[in-house]
Design a protein around this motif. Structure first.
Motif, PDB file in Angstrom:
ATOM      1  N   MET A   1       0.883  -1.383   0.166  1.00  0.00           N
ATOM      2  CA  MET A   1      -0.244   0.391  -0.329  1.00  0.00           C
ATOM      3  C   MET A   1       0.965   1.023   0.019  1.00  0.00           C
ATOM      4  O   MET A   1       1.947   1.068   0.891  1.00  0.00           O
ATOM      5  N   GLY A   2       0.044   1.683  -0.864  1.00  0.00           N
ATOM      6  CA  GLY A   2       1.161   3.746  -0.838  1.00  0.00           C
ATOM      7  C   GLY A   2       0.902   4.247   0.314  1.00  0.00           C
ATOM      8  O   GLY A   2       0.284   3.800   1.925  1.00  0.00           O
ATOM      9  N   ALA A   7      -2.206   6.055   5.386  1.00  0.00           N
ATOM     10  CA  ALA A   7      -3.047   7.224   5.736  1.00  0.00           C
ATOM     11  C   ALA A   7      -4.842   7.152   6.256  1.00  0.00           C
ATOM     12  O   ALA A   7      -5.198   7.171   7.208  1.00  0.00           O
ATOM     13  N   GLU A   8      -4.892   6.560   4.789  1.00  0.00           N
ATOM     14  CA  GLU A   8      -6.769   6.342   4.700  1.00  0.00           C
ATOM     15  C   GLU A   8      -7.852   5.441   5.758  1.00  0.00           C
ATOM     16  O   GLU A   8      -8.396   5.478   6.386  1.00  0.00           O
ATOM     17  N   LEU A  38       7.977  -4.602   1.579  1.00  0.00           N
ATOM     18  CA  LEU A  38       7.833  -6.019   1.721  1.00  0.00           C
ATOM     19  C   LEU A  38       8.805  -7.616   1.853  1.00  0.00           C
ATOM     20  O   LEU A  38       8.974  -7.965   2.368  1.00  0.00           O
ATOM     21  N   GLN A  39       9.873  -6.932   2.357  1.00  0.00           N
ATOM     22  CA  GLN A  39      11.300  -7.163   2.704  1.00  0.00           C
ATOM     23  C   GLN A  39      11.127  -7.375   3.975  1.00  0.00           C
ATOM     24  O   GLN A  39      10.655  -8.463   4.161  1.00  0.00           O
ATOM     25  N   ALA A  40       9.721  -6.772   4.798  1.00  0.00           N
ATOM     26  CA  ALA A  40      10.280  -6.613   6.021  1.00  0.00           C
ATOM     27  C   ALA A  40       9.283  -7.604   6.511  1.00  0.00           C
ATOM     28  O   ALA A  40       9.538  -8.431   7.650  1.00  0.00           O
ATOM     29  N   LEU A  41       8.043  -8.223   5.479  1.00  0.00           N
ATOM     30  CA  LEU A  41       6.739  -8.991   5.451  1.00  0.00           C
ATOM     31  C   LEU A  41       7.557 -10.112   5.917  1.00  0.00           C
ATOM     32  O   LEU A  41       7.341 -11.055   6.282  1.00  0.00           O
ATOM     33  N   ALA A  42       8.289  -9.857   4.558  1.00  0.00           N
ATOM     34  CA  ALA A  42       8.606 -11.445   4.247  1.00  0.00           C
ATOM     35  C   ALA A  42       9.465 -11.655   5.238  1.00  0.00           C
ATOM     36  O   ALA A  42       9.548 -13.020   5.286  1.00  0.00           O
ATOM     37  N   ASP A  43      10.638 -10.972   5.787  1.00  0.00           N
ATOM     38  CA  ASP A  43      11.585 -11.343   6.801  1.00  0.00           C
ATOM     39  C   ASP A  43      10.581 -11.956   7.870  1.00  0.00           C
ATOM     40  O   ASP A  43      11.348 -12.725   9.264  1.00  0.00           O
ATOM     41  N   ASP A  44       9.095 -11.777   8.537  1.00  0.00           N
ATOM     42  CA  ASP A  44       8.604 -11.772   9.778  1.00  0.00           C
ATOM     43  C   ASP A  44       8.337 -13.806   9.394  1.00  0.00           C
ATOM     44  O   ASP A  44       7.595 -14.191  10.483  1.00  0.00           O
TER      45      ASP A  44
END
Length: 273
Positions: A1-2, A7-8, A38-44
């Motif tokens: 998401m941007g 924010a919305e 995305l990399q941070a999510l993948a690391d989780d």
């Protein structure tokens, strides 16, 4: 998401924050690009990403890797530069060119399909066809772009020479370096200078090749040589030797610049004892 979408979403859940506030937080935590998030999510966790997100991450990683070898200032005219506003790397047009050049260099023209290229980029084949109507168009675009880049660099390097021999040496340094250290587009263009199996394709890039070789024709013409030296044969000998470097180059020994220097020095002084 941007940042605006985030924010919305947060405002809908009761957290008051502006899009610029979201971006500020991302920047503080090194998450300012979609690829980094995305990399941070993948690391989780391995199952943290959807298939679409995984493809986007792989494309971003590939784009970043290609951008590292992209020579500064050689972006395609009219296209997005290597690093856009969000830092997402090469434009889709440039990414296709780079990946296609890698596959053509590794597998050859005949054994590389648009489907192979699309899979490597993380796109559907139709998306590649949107930019290039046929594989031949893509192959020719790589060579035209490669010739344009190396022509600019060689001309600029030669112009800095202190004398005709120094101008030739500098031009040769650029040529050899592009052959072994340049981007995939640079390398496949250099290879085509030495050989190309499809004469129909060759005929379609001959004008670009001739424009490039004219630079070396002019450089050799300016050399102070002994009477009777065949300048055309001298030029072809030098180009042939440089084009073959990509075949035998062994990283860790002589650098591309050193190889070019030695080649020009041997031409200038000879090798007889």
């Amino acid at each position: 998401m941007g940042q605006a979408a985030v924010a919305e979403r947060l405002r809908a859940s009761g957290v008051r924050i502006s899009p610029s506030g979201v971006r500020y937080i991302w920047q503080r935590h090194g998450l300012e690009t979609a690829v980094k998030r995305l990399q941070a999510l993948a690391d989780d966790g391995a199952d943290a990403l959807t298939p679409d997100q995984q493809r986007l991450l792989e494309r971003g990683q590939l784009s970043a890797r290609l951008a590292q070898v992209k020579v500064a200032g050689d972006a395609t005219p009219g296209k997005t530069s290597a690093t856009g506003a969000e830092g997402e790397g090469l434009s889709r047009h440039e990414l296709i060119l780079h990946v296609a050049a890698e596959r053509f260099a590794a597998h050859g023209y005949d054994r590389t399909s648009i489907r192979d290229i699309a899979r490597s980029v993380g796109l559907l084949p139709g998306s590649v066809y949107h930019h290039f109507p046929a594989k031949e168009d893509l192959y020719l675009a790589i060579h035209r772009e490669g010739f344009r880049r190396v022509l600019e660099r060689v001309k600029a390097a030669a112009a800095e020479g202190s004398d005709p021999w120094d101008s030739l040496r500098r031009a040769c340094q650029v040529h050899v370096a592009g052959m072994v250290e340049g981007s995939p587009v640079d390398r496949i263009t250099g290879h085509s200078l030495a050989m190309i199996g499809d004469h129909t394709l060759y005929d379609k890039i001959i004008d670009a090749r001739r424009a490039y070789e004219q630079v070396f024709r002019d450089l050799v013409a300016a050399l102070p040589l002994a009477p009777g030296v065949d300048r055309a044969l001298l030029r072809l000998t030098l180009l042939g030797a440089m084009n073959w470097v990509s075949v035998w180059f062994n990283e860790g020994k002589r650098s591309p610049q050193e190889i070019a220097d030695v080649m020009v020095e041997m031409l200038k002084k000879g090798v007889a004892g």
